[in-house]
Design a protein around this motif. Sequence first.
Motif, short mmCIF file in Angstrom:
data_model
loop_
_atom_site.label_atom_id
_atom_site.label_comp_id
_atom_site.label_asym_id
_atom_site.label_seq_id
_atom_site.Cartn_x
_atom_site.Cartn_y
_atom_site.Cartn_z
N TRP A 82 0.81 -1.21 0.00
CA TRP A 82 0.00 0.00 0.00
C TRP A 82 0.85 1.26 0.00
CZ3 TRP A 82 -3.05 -1.86 4.87
CH2 TRP A 82 -3.96 -2.86 4.50
N GLU A 83 0.22 2.35 -0.45
CA GLU A 83 0.84 3.66 -0.31
C GLU A 83 0.78 4.08 1.16
OE1 GLU A 83 0.24 6.02 -4.46
OE2 GLU A 83 -1.46 6.03 -3.09
N VAL B 240 -2.72 5.05 3.17
CA VAL B 240 -3.61 3.96 3.56
C VAL B 240 -3.00 3.17 4.71
CG1 VAL B 240 -4.73 1.83 2.79
CG2 VAL B 240 -4.64 3.81 1.27
N ARG B 241 -1.71 2.90 4.61
CA ARG B 241 -1.03 2.15 5.67
C ARG B 241 -1.10 2.91 7.00
NH1 ARG B 241 2.98 0.51 2.76
NH2 ARG B 241 4.43 2.19 3.29
N GLN B 242 -0.95 4.24 6.93
CA GLN B 242 -1.04 5.05 8.15
C GLN B 242 -2.43 4.94 8.77
OE1 GLN B 242 -0.23 9.26 7.57
NE2 GLN B 242 -1.23 9.80 9.50
N TYR B 243 -3.48 5.01 7.92
CA TYR B 243 -4.84 4.92 8.44
C TYR B 243 -5.09 3.58 9.13
CZ TYR B 243 -9.85 4.05 8.47
OH TYR B 243 -11.11 3.70 8.87
N VAL B 244 -4.71 2.48 8.46
CA VAL B 244 -4.94 1.15 9.03
C VAL B 244 -4.11 0.95 10.29
CG1 VAL B 244 -4.74 -1.33 8.61
CG2 VAL B 244 -5.64 0.16 6.82
N ASP B 245 -2.86 1.41 10.29
CA ASP B 245 -2.02 1.29 11.48
C ASP B 245 -2.66 2.01 12.66
OD1 ASP B 245 -0.16 -0.17 10.11
OD2 ASP B 245 1.26 1.48 9.84
N ASP C 32 -1.70 -0.07 -5.02
CA ASP C 32 -0.52 -0.62 -4.39
C ASP C 32 0.53 -0.86 -5.46
OD1 ASP C 32 -0.61 -3.38 -5.43
OD2 ASP C 32 -2.27 -3.72 -4.05
N SER C 33 1.73 -1.20 -5.05
CA SER C 33 2.85 -1.26 -5.99
C SER C 33 2.71 -2.37 -7.03
CB SER C 33 4.17 -1.44 -5.23
OG SER C 33 4.13 -2.59 -4.40
N TYR D 11 0.30 13.47 1.90
CA TYR D 11 1.28 12.68 1.16
C TYR D 11 1.54 13.29 -0.22
CZ TYR D 11 3.29 8.60 -1.23
OH TYR D 11 4.10 7.76 -1.96
N ALA D 12 0.48 13.77 -0.87
CA ALA D 12 0.63 14.38 -2.18
C ALA D 12 1.50 15.63 -2.12
CB ALA D 12 -0.74 14.74 -2.76
#
Length: 350
Positions: free
Chosen positions: A215-216, A219-224, A265-266, A334-335
Amino acid sequence: MTHFGVTLSQYIMEEQRRYPDATGNFTLLLNDIAVSCKMIAAAVQKGQLANVLGATENENCQGETQQILDVIANDLFIKNNAKRGHVAAMASEEMDDVYPIPDGQPRGNYLLIFDPLDGSSNIEINGPIGTIFSILKTDKKHPTEADFLQEGVKQVCAGYCLYGSATMMVLTIGHGTHGFTLDPSIGEFILTHPDMKIPETTAEYAINQANRNLWEPPVRQYVDDCDLGVGGPRKKKYTMRWVGAMVMDIHRLIQRGGVFAYPMDSSLTQKGGRLRLMYEANPMAFLVEQAGGIATTGYERILNLTPQKLHQRVPVIMGSKEDMTILLDNHKAYASETDKEFKHQCPQYQ
């Protein structure tokens, strides 16, 4: 209008009265869609008793192995709409190209877009599956792919039919999101969930955790943060839900609140995303926004996207206003740190 006992046909006819110049073709088109969904529901309920489970030897235009029910559902939609005179052309997730109305058949002023069977991977395990559809207007009698490439804000109707413990159709024609339950004893969809509203706050999210490392950061920050529970910045315990069928995950979201995400995602960069803009993202975004939620790629409102091709894929994040605002703020920050463009223009996110 008293909602008890109101059928889908009666509801649409009441809505039609808002437009004095209406011809009734739209009402008849929705009736044809409803018949298609009833027939698919009947096939789903019979399952292996009717020998409709299992995979075919073919792949669809997405490179995915077609299930027998995929083919049946696609054929039923075409059969029930191609010769009725209400559509000018159709497009299906299961077909490479636009399906033109056969020569000699009457044509209408609508374009029908559909994913005949969402969640095909759930068929063999008797899990929830569904149909997604979208309707656009056209003034062309022989539309091409270019005529389908309209922004999601131009949809005149979107909906899905969920084949679960009960068969439900949820739709919007731009005046709220409404749910109809199929009463098998009379063969009619009955209005059971008028004016559905997504709760603004949530303690649930639906995402494929197996992709976490791809993930970017937003999104990872939100889920964490969610996973930190009552001791984290969200100050409450979250629960993850993931069915693997967008219809079911969005249906739960509309009724209970939450966030549904299949973000960039990548592994998806070259494809542009996982879900199809025309067949999945646009109709679901219309339904979610009409129920008071927010639908985005992370950087741009889904309904504002200009489609580039019929089977275009995009990232999808949608759900309850409070948590979606956090996700959008994460993406905006992030942008600003990267060369990404943030241009979200959703009415709910201001």
